[in-house]
Motif scaffolding. Structure first.
Motif, PDB file in Angstrom:
ATOM      1  N   GLU A  88     -16.997   4.205  13.159  1.00 30.62           N
ATOM      2  CA  GLU A  88     -15.721   4.436  12.478  1.00 30.62           C
ATOM      3  C   GLU A  88     -14.594   3.626  13.111  1.00 30.62           C
ATOM      4  OE1 GLU A  88     -15.016   8.636  12.022  1.00 30.62           O
ATOM      5  OE2 GLU A  88     -17.099   9.018  11.435  1.00 30.62           O
ATOM      6  N   THR A  89     -14.950   2.438  13.570  1.00 27.65           N
ATOM      7  CA  THR A  89     -13.983   1.554  14.230  1.00 27.65           C
ATOM      8  C   THR A  89     -13.573   0.385  13.356  1.00 27.65           C
ATOM      9  OG1 THR A  89     -15.843   0.374  15.250  1.00 27.65           O
ATOM     10  CG2 THR A  89     -14.817   2.140  16.538  1.00 27.65           C
ATOM     11  N   TYR A  90     -14.121   0.311  12.154  1.00 31.29           N
ATOM     12  CA  TYR A  90     -13.789  -0.778  11.243  1.00 31.29           C
ATOM     13  C   TYR A  90     -12.666  -0.344  10.299  1.00 31.29           C
ATOM     14  CZ  TYR A  90     -18.083  -3.068  12.772  1.00 31.29           C
ATOM     15  OH  TYR A  90     -19.051  -3.676  13.537  1.00 31.29           O
ATOM     16  N   ASP A  91     -11.965  -1.331   9.768  1.00 29.76           N
ATOM     17  CA  ASP A  91     -10.912  -1.031   8.793  1.00 29.76           C
ATOM     18  C   ASP A  91     -11.509  -0.721   7.429  1.00 29.76           C
ATOM     19  OD1 ASP A  91      -8.350  -1.644  10.330  1.00 29.76           O
ATOM     20  OD2 ASP A  91      -9.472  -3.503  10.624  1.00 29.76           O
ATOM     21  N   ARG A 109      -9.445 -10.626  -2.161  1.00 31.40           N
ATOM     22  CA  ARG A 109      -9.044  -9.897  -3.360  1.00 31.40           C
ATOM     23  C   ARG A 109      -8.968  -8.394  -3.082  1.00 31.40           C
ATOM     24  NH1 ARG A 109      -6.795 -10.827  -8.498  1.00 31.40           N
ATOM     25  NH2 ARG A 109      -7.545  -9.219  -9.927  1.00 31.40           N
ATOM     26  N   ALA A 110      -9.979  -7.846  -2.436  1.00 30.00           N
ATOM     27  CA  ALA A 110     -10.093  -6.399  -2.273  1.00 30.00           C
ATOM     28  C   ALA A 110      -9.150  -5.832  -1.223  1.00 30.00           C
ATOM     29  CB  ALA A 110     -11.537  -6.032  -1.926  1.00 30.00           C
ATOM     30  N   ASP A 115      -4.950  -2.190   1.046  1.00 32.06           N
ATOM     31  CA  ASP A 115      -3.866  -2.077   2.024  1.00 32.06           C
ATOM     32  C   ASP A 115      -2.593  -1.470   1.430  1.00 32.06           C
ATOM     33  OD1 ASP A 115      -5.282  -3.024   4.170  1.00 32.06           O
ATOM     34  OD2 ASP A 115      -4.472  -5.057   4.083  1.00 32.06           O
ATOM     35  N   LYS A 116      -2.427  -1.582   0.121  1.00 36.14           N
ATOM     36  CA  LYS A 116      -1.224  -1.055  -0.529  1.00 36.14           C
ATOM     37  C   LYS A 116      -1.234   0.474  -0.621  1.00 36.14           C
ATOM     38  CE  LYS A 116      -0.461  -5.098  -3.517  1.00 36.14           C
ATOM     39  NZ  LYS A 116      -0.471  -5.583  -4.931  1.00 36.14           N
ATOM     40  N   GLU A 117      -2.413   1.066  -0.448  1.00 35.31           N
ATOM     41  CA  GLU A 117      -2.562   2.510  -0.659  1.00 35.31           C
ATOM     42  C   GLU A 117      -2.449   3.284   0.649  1.00 35.31           C
ATOM     43  OE1 GLU A 117      -2.690   3.554  -3.688  1.00 35.31           O
ATOM     44  OE2 GLU A 117      -2.995   1.580  -4.618  1.00 35.31           O
ATOM     45  N   ASN A 118      -2.327   4.588   0.520  1.00 34.45           N
ATOM     46  CA  ASN A 118      -2.256   5.486   1.667  1.00 34.45           C
ATOM     47  C   ASN A 118      -3.635   5.587   2.319  1.00 34.45           C
ATOM     48  OD1 ASN A 118      -1.934   7.537   3.505  1.00 34.45           O
ATOM     49  ND2 ASN A 118      -1.513   9.127   1.994  1.00 34.45           N
ATOM     50  N   ALA A 119      -3.775   5.054   3.515  1.00 38.29           N
ATOM     51  CA  ALA A 119      -5.079   4.987   4.174  1.00 38.29           C
ATOM     52  C   ALA A 119      -5.587   6.348   4.616  1.00 38.29           C
ATOM     53  CB  ALA A 119      -5.012   4.051   5.376  1.00 38.29           C
ATOM     54  N   THR A 164     -20.240  -3.937  -5.624  1.00 34.35           N
ATOM     55  CA  THR A 164     -18.829  -4.289  -5.752  1.00 34.35           C
ATOM     56  C   THR A 164     -17.952  -3.493  -4.789  1.00 34.35           C
ATOM     57  OG1 THR A 164     -18.242  -2.619  -7.425  1.00 34.35           O
ATOM     58  CG2 THR A 164     -19.220  -4.680  -8.227  1.00 34.35           C
ATOM     59  N   MET A 165     -18.505  -2.486  -4.119  1.00 34.72           N
ATOM     60  CA  MET A 165     -17.711  -1.503  -3.387  1.00 34.72           C
ATOM     61  C   MET A 165     -17.189  -1.996  -2.040  1.00 34.72           C
ATOM     62  SD  MET A 165     -19.789   2.041  -4.027  1.00 34.72           S
ATOM     63  CE  MET A 165     -19.659   2.913  -5.580  1.00 34.72           C
ATOM     64  N   VAL A 166     -15.906  -1.738  -1.802  1.00 30.37           N
ATOM     65  CA  VAL A 166     -15.290  -1.847  -0.481  1.00 30.37           C
ATOM     66  C   VAL A 166     -14.483  -0.561  -0.306  1.00 30.37           C
ATOM     67  CG1 VAL A 166     -13.808  -3.208   1.049  1.00 30.37           C
ATOM     68  CG2 VAL A 166     -15.086  -4.367  -0.781  1.00 30.37           C
ATOM     69  N   PHE A 167     -14.589   0.101   0.846  1.00 25.72           N
ATOM     70  CA  PHE A 167     -13.901   1.386   1.008  1.00 25.72           C
ATOM     71  C   PHE A 167     -13.426   1.566   2.443  1.00 25.72           C
ATOM     72  CE2 PHE A 167     -18.496   2.000   1.092  1.00 25.72           C
ATOM     73  CZ  PHE A 167     -18.710   2.678   2.295  1.00 25.72           C
ATOM     74  N   ASN A 168     -12.585   2.579   2.635  1.00 24.31           N
ATOM     75  CA  ASN A 168     -11.958   2.776   3.933  1.00 24.31           C
ATOM     76  C   ASN A 168     -12.666   3.831   4.771  1.00 24.31           C
ATOM     77  OD1 ASN A 168     -11.150   5.130   2.632  1.00 24.31           O
ATOM     78  ND2 ASN A 168      -8.982   4.925   3.175  1.00 24.31           N
ATOM     79  N   GLY A 169     -12.160   4.034   5.988  1.00 26.90           N
ATOM     80  CA  GLY A 169     -12.779   4.974   6.910  1.00 26.90           C
ATOM     81  C   GLY A 169     -12.710   6.408   6.444  1.00 26.90           C
TER      82      GLY A 169
END
Length: 310
Positions: A88-91, A109-110, A115-119, A164-169
């Motif tokens: 869980e150390t990646y962005d 693109r992704a 980054d514009k959203e509430n992380a 296609t998926m990229v997602f946050n922690g």
């Protein structure tokens, strides 16, 4: 002098199985990604019996690809093994199939969209598909979903393809420990979770070439006759039942944390499937939708006739 911002760190997770024909081309496309990012490529081999392990070993030695050699557990469990082991150390985290080709600007693109959203909330980036032939010729971009992503769509349709998926922690943490036996497709499960607890960002421009061939674990089709044929196959193969079982498993995993309206909708969907009159009542008031009115109507008819029983 202002301190330079650190680069975004991204972990790419790929599950491979007997992928000797295309996996080298896919890995080359990952290694050629553009943008000012630090990314790690981690591949889990799901017990391949062809030359895939040897190909991966070479990429590990020569190109720094991380390789995990595992037993054959199937693509759903294999991807979840990768998610469970992800630090869980990646962005951000990205999922990858073995036989497609990523376009160089995918993260450029992704990442700005994410980054514009509430992380603090689970965030999922996905997008439209660009279908190609086996030799990557004849590119066809599928249309943007008419209704867009939503939880009520995710209940009965998957519009977010895994590659296609990229997602946050925050989404990774939500997914860890959630695997259940009733899970039908790992990407559909992720779409359900993201739409229920966070936000899905859907891109109208494809960033992956989705190779269509006879060996796809899960393929995409368009056109009226192909869609109709696929619906009939789903009916024969009890795919509606598989979706219902996935919803039951999702309720087991997350029911206690769901918003009341989502929890009630799943509960009504599952409870009403037990008898004909209840199915009619639920079908008339159901909030579950597919991306077109015709497909939503078809769902309701199939539901009434018991094709979505868990």
């Amino acid at each position: 002098m202002a301190e330079q911002a650190s680069k975004k760190r991204i972990l790419i997770l790929l599950s491979a199985y007997n992928g000797e024909k295309y996996i080298g081309e896919q890995l080359d496309s990952l290694l050629a990604l553009g943008g000012d990012f630090e990314f790690t490529i981690r591949v889990r081999d799901d017990g391949s019996s062809d030359s895939t392990p040897a190909i991966l070993a070479a990429y590990g030695r020569e190109r720094g690809v991380e390789v995990i050699n595992g037993e054959n557990v199937g693509f759903n469990a294999s991807f979840f093994a990768l998610l469970e082991g992800a630090e869980e150390t990646y962005d951000y985290y990205a999922l990858c199939d073995q036989d497609d080709v990523w376009l160089p600007g995918k993260f450029e693109r992704a990442v700005p969209m994410l980054d514009k959203e509430n992380a603090a909330q689970p965030l999922l980036y996905s997008g439209v598909l660009c279908l190609t032939g086996e030799d990557l010729s004849g590119k066809r971009t599928l249309p943007y979903p008419k209704r867009g992503p939503s939880f009520y769509n995710a209940m009965i349709q998957d519009i977010c393809s895994g590659h296609t998926m990229v997602f946050n922690g925050a989404l990774l943490r939500l997914l860890k420990g959630s695997y259940r036996e009733g899970l039908m497709n790992y990407d559909h499960w992720i779409y359900l979770a993201a739409s229920a607890f966070g936000k899905v960002i859907y891109d109208s421009e494809p960033q992956v070439l989705y190779r269509q061939h006879g060996e796809n674990a899960v393929g995409a089709q368009d056109g009226f006759f192909k869609k109709t044929a696929r619906r009939l196959r789903y009916l024969k193969q009890a795919r509606g039942g598989a979706m219902a079982r996935q919803l039951a498993a999702f309720y087991e995993a997350f029911g206690g944390s769901l918003r009341e309206e989502y929890r009630q909708e799943i509960s009504d969907f599952l409870a009403a499937g037990k008898n004909f009159c209840s199915r009619i009542k639920y079908a008339c008031k159901s909030r579950a939708v597919r991306q077109s009115g015709a497909e939503t109507l078809l769902f309701r008819l199939l539901y009434v006739f018991g094709k979505f029983k868990a």
